[in-house]
Design an enzyme around this catalytic site. Structure first.
Site, mmCIF file in Angstrom:
data_model
loop_
_atom_site.group_PDB
_atom_site.id
_atom_site.type_symbol
_atom_site.label_atom_id
_atom_site.label_comp_id
_atom_site.label_asym_id
_atom_site.label_seq_id
_atom_site.Cartn_x
_atom_site.Cartn_y
_atom_site.Cartn_z
ATOM 1 N N HIS A 1 -26.868 28.596 14.564
ATOM 2 C CA HIS A 1 -27.587 28.224 13.294
ATOM 3 C C HIS A 1 -28.430 27.244 13.187
ATOM 4 C CE1 HIS A 1 -27.662 28.543 8.715
ATOM 5 N NE2 HIS A 1 -27.841 27.090 9.053
ATOM 6 N N GLU A 2 -27.991 25.931 13.646
ATOM 7 C CA GLU A 2 -28.436 24.528 13.775
ATOM 8 C C GLU A 2 -29.569 24.578 14.854
ATOM 9 O OE1 GLU A 2 -28.236 22.880 11.088
ATOM 10 O OE2 GLU A 2 -26.174 23.510 10.557
ATOM 11 N N CYS B 1 -26.682 27.912 4.166
ATOM 12 C CA CYS B 1 -27.493 26.897 4.645
ATOM 13 C C CYS B 1 -27.807 25.933 3.285
ATOM 14 C CB CYS B 1 -28.807 27.594 5.195
ATOM 15 S SG CYS B 1 -29.826 26.310 5.878
ATOM 16 N N LEU B 2 -27.666 24.761 3.943
ATOM 17 C CA LEU B 2 -28.062 23.684 2.953
ATOM 18 C C LEU B 2 -29.411 23.601 2.520
ATOM 19 C CD1 LEU B 2 -26.461 20.440 4.432
ATOM 20 C CD2 LEU B 2 -25.413 21.804 2.675
#
Length: 164
Positions: free
Chosen positions: A133-134, A91-92
């Site tokens: 995820h998003e 993840c960013l």
């Protein structure tokens, strides 16, 4: 276009819930900024608005190798899900940390596209994992919350080390 700052854990703003977008036309510049931000990262394939401090229910994704085929997902809702898949995620907002996460192997997501038209994703491919995820981000949840508390602490420690 502008490159936005990506929030990192433990920033409390990552826990905020996104709100539905009422006026798609009004956020076109913001969508451009999100895409620019995602493309400026070396390994970003998806970005949720909550990761850049916004409460708009907006996600941008690009799974193409050339990074030239963006998908804009506005007000996404998972309406069907089944199966089980476990795979490694990163993840960013949790840079440098990867862990295996259990997700549904198939999802059906109803949303709006960049023009405000309804779009439906019914997928059991990698896109299903990325969407989940998003969408978690839009609900104020980060992928490490699917892990044990010990692994969550390890992720936090790793991110803090990167800041130093």
């Amino acid at each position: 276009m502008a490159v936005l700052d990506i929030l990192r854990i433990p920033d409390e703003r990552l826990k905020r819930q996104a709100q539905p977008v009422e006026d798609v036309a009004a956020i076109q510049g913001f969508i451009d900024d999100m895409l620019e931000t995602m493309y400026q990262t070396s390994d970003g394939i998806g970005l949720a608005a909550t990761q850049v401090g916004s409460t708009h229910a907006v996600i941008v994704i690009d799974l193409s190798e050339e990074r030239n085929s963006p998908t804009v997902v506005i007000n996404p809702q998972i309406v069907e899900q089944d199966g089980e898949y476990e795979g490694e995620e990163g993840c960013l907002s949790v840079p440098g940390y990867y862990a295996k996460v259990k997700r549904y192997s198939r999802v059906k997501v109803v949303s709006l596209d960049r023009e405000g038209n309804e779009q439906i994703f019914d997928t059991d491919e990698f896109l299903a994992i990325v969407l989940q995820h998003e969408i978690d981000h839009l609900k104020g949840k980060i992928f490490i919350e699917h892990l044990s508390s010990m692994k969550q602490q390890m992720a936090l420690k790793k991110v803090r080390k990167l800041k130093d």
